[in-house]
Enzyme design. Structure first.
Site, PDB file in Angstrom:
ATOM      1  N   ILE A  21       0.828  -1.208   0.000  1.00  0.00           N
ATOM      2  CA  ILE A  21       0.000   0.000   0.000  1.00  0.00           C
ATOM      3  C   ILE A  21       0.864   1.261   0.000  1.00  0.00           C
ATOM      4  CG2 ILE A  21      -1.661   1.335   1.359  1.00  0.00           C
ATOM      5  CD1 ILE A  21      -2.778  -1.397   2.347  1.00  0.00           C
ATOM      6  N   TYR A 156      -2.581  -8.103  16.257  1.00  0.00           N
ATOM      7  CA  TYR A 156      -2.668  -7.161  15.131  1.00  0.00           C
ATOM      8  C   TYR A 156      -3.919  -6.294  15.294  1.00  0.00           C
ATOM      9  CZ  TYR A 156      -3.018  -5.581  10.261  1.00  0.00           C
ATOM     10  OH  TYR A 156      -3.131  -4.829   9.118  1.00  0.00           O
TER      11      TYR A 156
END
Lengths: 252, 76
Positions: A21, A156
């Site tokens: 990204i 996460y």
């Protein structure tokens, strides 16, 4: 014809710029006219990203954000060289896929260090006088993991949930400074970071993930576009939000 | 890695008593061997042995010894 997403004359710092990204965001922002300061650990891939950018005035800095001693000093010096920043995009991050019962203290520390502590220190450093330009925009890469529950992604998810909460309060605190702060929360997209996850899943499990995204699995450009939207004047009245870019995953 | 160490690792993953696994056990008879355990197993062997078998390899394994065999000479 007007183009509300043009970024001509704006300087934007992008972390995690050598892959996924971060890399695609940097490429898109350069195509929109921005001057970029790219930060990533991998010197070779950083140079690759830099050579993919439109325009020639960009800067690449090879740096591990977990080893920066003083973010405030670093950004102050950097801003002195390139002029105040109009934007910050924090894409650097790690994912760990494992049941919580198998996680170790160092896993927790490592994930929180890069995904949340580095983000906080970067944002704090960005907020210094002379480092940011009026009307600046900060975009932090979050995840739908910070909004929904998923087995094997507890740590996460915790870091991304923390990032969303941090973003909201920062947005309120920084509004008086004219700095907008937002998160972008992608669903499952194919990147180098998710390659590891994909190697751990069976074909059936991957098919299930795909089925849970009504618009299919996303691409890095889908996320880069959302980041660009929040950085440009199109996002002028948006702050403190987590923009979900997930092909409909969380709509169900 | 010795086979006993590998079995201890697997026992940790499935929360079995240390030393309880011998090798002949069928994976589908092990209570803790589910999809989440497989994900954890893959993460752990990648960290300890630097090898990540594919989920397809894991699915083809019927017994604990079949899992051991996936790592060839690395497990003595």
């Amino acid at each position: 014809m007007i183009n509300p997403m043009q970024l001509e004359g704006r300087v934007i710092l992008v972390t995690g710029a050598s892959s996924g990204i971060g890399r695609d965001t940097a490429i898109l922002l350069s195509q929109m006219g921005a001057r970029l300061v790219l930060v990533a650990r991998d010197t070779y891939r950083l140079e690759e990203t830099k050579s993919s950018l439109e325009g020639s005035d960009h800067i690449g800095i090879s740096k591990d954000l977990c080893e920066v001693d003083d973010f405030s000093y670093w950004l102050k010096i950097l801003a002195g060289d390139v002029g105040p920043f109009h934007g910050l995009v924090h894409c650097a991050g790690k994912v760990l896929t494992a049941p919580l019962r198998l996680s170790k203290d160092e896993d927790i520390d490592g994930l929180f260090h890069i995904n949340i502590k580095a983000a906080i220190l970067l944002v704090k450093a960005f907020r210094q006088r002379d480092v940011y330009a009026p009307g600046s925009s900060i975009v932090l890469l979050s995840s739908i993991g910070g909004l929904t529950g998923q087995p094997g992604l507890t740590l996460y998810s915790a870091t991304k949930g923390a990032l969303n909460a941090f973003c909201r309060s920062c947005a309120i605190e920084f509004a008086r400074d004219g700095i907008r702060v937002n998160c972008v929360a992608p669903g499952h997209i194919t990147t180098e970071m998710t390659d590891g996850l994909q190697k751990q899943l069976t074909t059936d499990q991957l098919a299930t993930i795909e089925r849970l995204h009504p618009l299919g699995i996303g691409h890095v450009r889908d996320v880069a576009m959302a980041v660009a939207f929040l950085l440009a004047d199109t996002g002028r009245w948006i702050t403190g939000t987590t923009l979900v870019v997930d092909g409909g995953y969380t709509a169900q | 890695m010795r086979k006993a160490e590998f079995l201890a690792l697997l026992a940790l993953v499935i929360e079995a008593e240390p030393g309880s696994l011998k090798g002949e056990e069928r994976l589908d008879s092990l209570e803790g061997w589910d999809s989440l355990a497989v994900v954890g197993f893959l993460a752990l062997v990648d960290e300890k042995l630097g090898i990540t078998p594919t989920p397809k390899d894991i699915a083809a394994a019927n017994t604990v010894n079949d899992l051991v065999a996936l790592f060839g000479d690395i497990i003595a």
